[in-house]
Write a protein that holds these residues in place. Structure first.
Motif, PDB file in Angstrom:
ATOM      1  N   VAL A  67       3.502   6.210   2.129  1.00 37.91           N
ATOM      2  CA  VAL A  67       4.142   7.526   1.998  1.00 37.91           C
ATOM      3  C   VAL A  67       3.504   8.513   2.962  1.00 37.91           C
ATOM      4  O   VAL A  67       4.198   9.261   3.678  1.00 37.91           O
ATOM      5  CB  VAL A  67       4.047   8.031   0.545  1.00 37.91           C
ATOM      6  CG1 VAL A  67       4.462   9.502   0.461  1.00 37.91           C
ATOM      7  CG2 VAL A  67       4.920   7.187  -0.373  1.00 37.91           C
TER       8      VAL A  67
ATOM      9  N   GLN B 278       0.863  -1.181   0.000  1.00 36.00           N
ATOM     10  CA  GLN B 278       0.000   0.000   0.000  1.00 36.00           C
ATOM     11  C   GLN B 278       0.908   1.242   0.000  1.00 36.00           C
ATOM     12  O   GLN B 278       1.088   1.907   1.017  1.00 36.00           O
ATOM     13  CB  GLN B 278      -0.918  -0.012   1.228  1.00 36.00           C
ATOM     14  CG  GLN B 278      -1.736  -1.272   1.384  1.00 36.00           C
ATOM     15  CD  GLN B 278      -2.683  -1.495   0.215  1.00 36.00           C
ATOM     16  OE1 GLN B 278      -3.246  -0.538  -0.343  1.00 36.00           O
ATOM     17  NE2 GLN B 278      -2.873  -2.754  -0.159  1.00 36.00           N
ATOM     18  N   TYR B 279       1.485   1.551  -1.164  1.00 37.06           N
ATOM     19  CA  TYR B 279       2.565   2.532  -1.205  1.00 37.06           C
ATOM     20  C   TYR B 279       2.091   3.964  -0.966  1.00 37.06           C
ATOM     21  O   TYR B 279       2.778   4.743  -0.309  1.00 37.06           O
ATOM     22  CB  TYR B 279       3.308   2.413  -2.534  1.00 37.06           C
ATOM     23  CG  TYR B 279       3.911   1.047  -2.747  1.00 37.06           C
ATOM     24  CD1 TYR B 279       4.648   0.438  -1.741  1.00 37.06           C
ATOM     25  CD2 TYR B 279       3.731   0.351  -3.938  1.00 37.06           C
ATOM     26  CE1 TYR B 279       5.193  -0.819  -1.915  1.00 37.06           C
ATOM     27  CE2 TYR B 279       4.282  -0.903  -4.121  1.00 37.06           C
ATOM     28  CZ  TYR B 279       5.006  -1.489  -3.114  1.00 37.06           C
ATOM     29  OH  TYR B 279       5.542  -2.740  -3.288  1.00 37.06           O
ATOM     30  N   THR B 280       0.939   4.338  -1.485  1.00 36.69           N
ATOM     31  CA  THR B 280       0.425   5.695  -1.264  1.00 36.69           C
ATOM     32  C   THR B 280       0.170   5.929   0.221  1.00 36.69           C
ATOM     33  O   THR B 280       0.574   6.962   0.786  1.00 36.69           O
ATOM     34  CB  THR B 280      -0.865   5.919  -2.063  1.00 36.69           C
ATOM     35  OG1 THR B 280      -0.595   5.745  -3.453  1.00 36.69           O
ATOM     36  CG2 THR B 280      -1.414   7.314  -1.818  1.00 36.69           C
TER      37      THR B 280
ATOM     38  N   THR C 141       9.059   3.560  -5.092  1.00 34.56           N
ATOM     39  CA  THR C 141       8.267   2.393  -5.488  1.00 34.56           C
ATOM     40  C   THR C 141       6.891   2.820  -5.966  1.00 34.56           C
ATOM     41  O   THR C 141       6.380   2.307  -6.967  1.00 34.56           O
ATOM     42  CB  THR C 141       8.143   1.404  -4.312  1.00 34.56           C
ATOM     43  OG1 THR C 141       9.448   1.091  -3.818  1.00 34.56           O
ATOM     44  CG2 THR C 141       7.466   0.122  -4.770  1.00 34.56           C
ATOM     45  N   GLN C 142       6.281   3.763  -5.259  1.00 37.34           N
ATOM     46  CA  GLN C 142       4.973   4.279  -5.677  1.00 37.34           C
ATOM     47  C   GLN C 142       5.053   4.877  -7.075  1.00 37.34           C
ATOM     48  O   GLN C 142       4.186   4.620  -7.933  1.00 37.34           O
ATOM     49  CB  GLN C 142       4.498   5.332  -4.683  1.00 37.34           C
ATOM     50  CG  GLN C 142       3.169   5.980  -5.058  1.00 37.34           C
ATOM     51  CD  GLN C 142       2.910   7.244  -4.236  1.00 37.34           C
ATOM     52  OE1 GLN C 142       3.841   7.960  -3.895  1.00 37.34           O
ATOM     53  NE2 GLN C 142       1.651   7.507  -3.923  1.00 37.34           N
ATOM     54  N   ARG C 143       6.100   5.661  -7.330  1.00 38.97           N
ATOM     55  CA  ARG C 143       6.254   6.309  -8.638  1.00 38.97           C
ATOM     56  C   ARG C 143       6.462   5.285  -9.757  1.00 38.97           C
ATOM     57  O   ARG C 143       5.841   5.374 -10.813  1.00 38.97           O
ATOM     58  CB  ARG C 143       7.435   7.277  -8.579  1.00 38.97           C
ATOM     59  CG  ARG C 143       7.794   7.903  -9.920  1.00 38.97           C
ATOM     60  CD  ARG C 143       8.967   8.858  -9.777  1.00 38.97           C
ATOM     61  NE  ARG C 143      10.117   8.249  -9.138  1.00 38.97           N
ATOM     62  CZ  ARG C 143      10.980   7.445  -9.778  1.00 38.97           C
ATOM     63  NH1 ARG C 143      10.804   7.169 -11.068  1.00 38.97           N
ATOM     64  NH2 ARG C 143      12.018   6.934  -9.131  1.00 38.97           N
TER      65      ARG C 143
ATOM     66  N   LYS D  90       3.204   3.161 -10.372  1.00 37.47           N
ATOM     67  CA  LYS D  90       1.949   3.898 -10.450  1.00 37.47           C
ATOM     68  C   LYS D  90       1.111   3.488 -11.656  1.00 37.47           C
ATOM     69  O   LYS D  90      -0.121   3.339 -11.560  1.00 37.47           O
ATOM     70  CB  LYS D  90       2.239   5.398 -10.490  1.00 37.47           C
ATOM     71  CG  LYS D  90       0.990   6.268 -10.540  1.00 37.47           C
ATOM     72  CD  LYS D  90       1.366   7.749 -10.552  1.00 37.47           C
ATOM     73  CE  LYS D  90       0.130   8.631 -10.605  1.00 37.47           C
ATOM     74  NZ  LYS D  90       0.491  10.079 -10.625  1.00 37.47           N
TER      75      LYS D  90
ATOM     76  N   ALA E 183       9.516   4.117  -0.328  1.00 37.48           N
ATOM     77  CA  ALA E 183       8.079   4.077  -0.616  1.00 37.48           C
ATOM     78  C   ALA E 183       7.730   5.034  -1.750  1.00 37.48           C
ATOM     79  O   ALA E 183       6.929   4.703  -2.630  1.00 37.48           O
ATOM     80  CB  ALA E 183       7.286   4.430   0.646  1.00 37.48           C
ATOM     81  N   LYS E 184       8.333   6.221  -1.743  1.00 35.95           N
ATOM     82  CA  LYS E 184       8.065   7.194  -2.812  1.00 35.95           C
ATOM     83  C   LYS E 184       8.520   6.671  -4.169  1.00 35.95           C
ATOM     84  O   LYS E 184       7.785   6.755  -5.169  1.00 35.95           O
ATOM     85  CB  LYS E 184       8.778   8.518  -2.508  1.00 35.95           C
ATOM     86  CG  LYS E 184       8.075   9.402  -1.493  1.00 35.95           C
ATOM     87  CD  LYS E 184       8.805  10.748  -1.376  1.00 35.95           C
ATOM     88  CE  LYS E 184       8.022  11.732  -0.528  1.00 35.95           C
ATOM     89  NZ  LYS E 184       8.700  13.055  -0.461  1.00 35.95           N
TER      90      LYS E 184
END
Length: 594
Positions: free
Chosen positions: A103, A98-100, A125-127, A130, A122-123
């Protein structure tokens, strides 16, 4: 082809991840003790401390489900806005994918946004993920980039599900829920979503990592000649199973031995991963009495003085597990892991699994190694070469694609053989195939099956001359020394397809796909093979892959199949449907690389 996939990543797993970790636990505990709620008493403080300890232990033991359960209980005991609590919430959210949310929570916990921190991880990986596509099977969730990686999806999930079933049978344990599998575009992205730097990935040849309760894999397109990506998926999943089953108590040497020995289980029996080149190296070290003692492998195989020492150590631990399996079967492997989970040291766990003192185990293991069929000469070791660092590749011939290349013979150390091979390539470039085959034959007579480049160029010349039996003999000899080579399997597949031996041709092309899945010829040929075998669903799969790789519509693939078969002699007056053949279409060129 065997790869040193993730040596330093494995050690990183045992050291834990970035961020506050124990510091967050102590900070939260200190804050609660300094300013306890009005209703707090010693029992509450004790319970908070116990929950914190259990969360740490669960995370260290790769038990995310247990960590979430303890966190839920802790949330009922402490104020919701305490920063250390936010840290643990963010840490667990990250492990759950749950990356968002991770963060947001880590920012609320005031975790520093710097290289190596959980917030930066986390940032990034989220990017990166996405806009990735998502596909699920019964036990896995696969995330992959938009584009040609789509052709990997069914094969990847089938490999993982087969490994899942094998681990149920062999180890009797599987991770809870669905395992997250993330496919990245290249080594730089892998460095962003892991704790490894790009420089470390370059140095170690790391292409996949099992960490943060998930599998991370680099696309084969990022590697100059592809790599054994299906075995790699299985290898990493086995690391996950062993880590969670043991609560992360298995030491490096046993971890690597188990994963390497069992990585072939998805396609058959265990113990099929040792390559002749690695075995040749091990044989030389046995003869020189320079094996690496187990105690020197701690704390990290990757920290051994040389790459050769590391390769030797990996071969040693492979045969350690091979010996346990031959002696005690899968029950021995289970006992080994279970004893380590109980807190036993590695030597005591081995003694429990084998029923003999560790010194006797070492003596028997060494005798087991010495019985192996070592190649007589040291063979070139396979290495992972990232595309951006690939050297020695000549410009492609406009008529023959990249099958004409003089740089292929750089690895040939025998000067006379290299000269003969180079002359053969000059003659082949001028379409003087008979003369070329004679020069290749001279080179091959000197080096035998030692070099893939010499064997394949010789076989290609023989194929052009329709000397199929000779070509097949050369290719099969090469595969005995270099099993899994995609270009060798493609060339062998052409011979088998010409003979209409569809089952064997299918096996050859699927072997090529397991290393180089982006070669259009593999999918075009498999489309014809599945069609001939009446495998409708598989035909549709390879037809779609062919269309994607060649930028065609699926209904245009049949003309490509016909052109391919005409070029390689299987068609004359009739096409695959039994109707008169049309004029040849452009045949997809294959370059032996992704």
């Amino acid at each position: 082809m065997s790869r040193n996939r993730d040596a330093s990543a494995r050690e990183a797993r045992h050291r834990g991840g970035p961020g506050k970790g124990l510091g967050a636990t102590l900070a939260l505990l200190a804050l609660l003790l300094a300013t306890p709620p009005a209703h707090a008493d010693e029992d509450l403080k004790s319970e908070v401390k116990s929950r914190l300890t259990r969360i740490e232990e669960a995370l260290d033991g790769w038990d995310v489900v247990g960590a979430r359960r303890e966190l839920t209980q802790l949330e009922e005991l402490v104020p919701a806005d305490i920063e250390p609590l936010k840290y643990f919430q963010g840490r667990i959210a990250f492990e759950e994918g749950q990356y968002t949310e991770a963060v947001e929570l880590l920012q609320a916990a005031r975790v520093e946004d710097k290289p190596g921190s959980y917030l930066r991880l986390a940032k990034d990986t989220q990017r990166i993920f996405k806009n990735h596509q998502r596909t699920e099977s019964d036990h896995f969730i696969l995330f992959y980039p938009k584009g040609k990686e789509e052709i990997l999806v069914p094969y990847a999930l089938e490999t993982l599900e087969a490994t899942y079933r094998a681990m149920v049978e062999d180890l009797g344990w599987t991770p809870p829920g669905k395992v997250r599998v993330e496919l990245v575009n290249n080594a730089r992205e892998l460095s962003k979503v892991s704790t490894l730097t790009y420089e470390q990935i370059q140095t170690t040849g790391t292409i996949a990592i099992c960490k943060f309760s998930k599998l991370m894999l680099t696309s084969p397109k990022a590697v100059a000649r592809g790599y054994d990506w299906q075995d790699t998926l299985a290898h990493e999943y086995i690391h996950l199973v062993v880590s969670q089953m043991s609560h992360n108590t298995v030491p490096i040497w046993l971890h690597e031995g188990l994963a390497k020995f069992m990585e072939s289980r998805w396609r058959g029996k265990a113990g099929m991963a040792m390559t002749p080149s690695t075995l040749a190296l091990l044989g030389r070290r046995v003869k020189a009495d320079t094996l690496i003692p187990f105690e020197k492998m701690h704390p990290s195989i990757a920290m051994l003085p040389t790459a050769e020492d590391a390769a030797t150590a990996f071969a040693e631990v492979y045969y350690a597990i091979d010996y346990v399996h031959q002696t005690k079967g899968t029950a021995g492997l289970r006992t080994l892991i279970q004893e380590l989970r109980k807190g036993q040291q590695d030597r005591k766990a081995v003694e429990a699994a084998m029923g003999v003192p560790f010194a006797l185990f070492e003596k028997s293991w060494l005798a087991h190694i010495k019985k192996q069929p070592f190649p007589k000469e040291l063979l070139p070791r396979d290495e992972v070469v990232l595309k951006e660092h690939d050297k020695g590749q000549d410009k492609e011939d406009p008529k023959k694609g990249k099958e004409i290349s003089f740089g292929d013979f750089v690895e040939v150390t025998e000067v006379p053989a290299r000269k003969f091979a180079h002359l053969g390539e000059l003659l082949r470039e001028r379409n003087r195939m008979l003369a070329a085959s004679e020069e290749y034959a001279k080179a091959h007579a000197i080096v035998g099956d030692k070099y893939e480049s010499v064997s394949n160029k010789y076989a290609l010349a023989l194929l052009h001359l329709k000397r199929l039996e000779e070509a097949e003999q050369v290719l099969r000899g090469s595969l005995r020394v270099h099993p899994g080579s995609p270009q060798t399997n493609v060339h062998l597949g052409r011979i088998l397809l010409f003979r209409k031996d569809y089952p064997k041709a299918k096996a050859a092309y699927q072997e090529a796909l397991s290393t180089n899945p982006f070669d259009p010829e593999v999918h075009v040929a498999l489309t014809r093979i599945h069609q001939a075998l009446g495998e409708t669903a598989l035909e549709a799969r390879t037809r779609a892959a062919s269309a994607m790789l060649l930028n065609k519509q699926p209904d245009q693939v049949d003309s490509l199949v016909q052109a391919f078969l005409r070029e390689h002699g299987q068609l004359s007056e009739m096409d695959v449907s039994g109707e008169p053949a049309e004029a040849p279409a452009a045949t997809p060129a294959t370059d032996g690389g992704p």
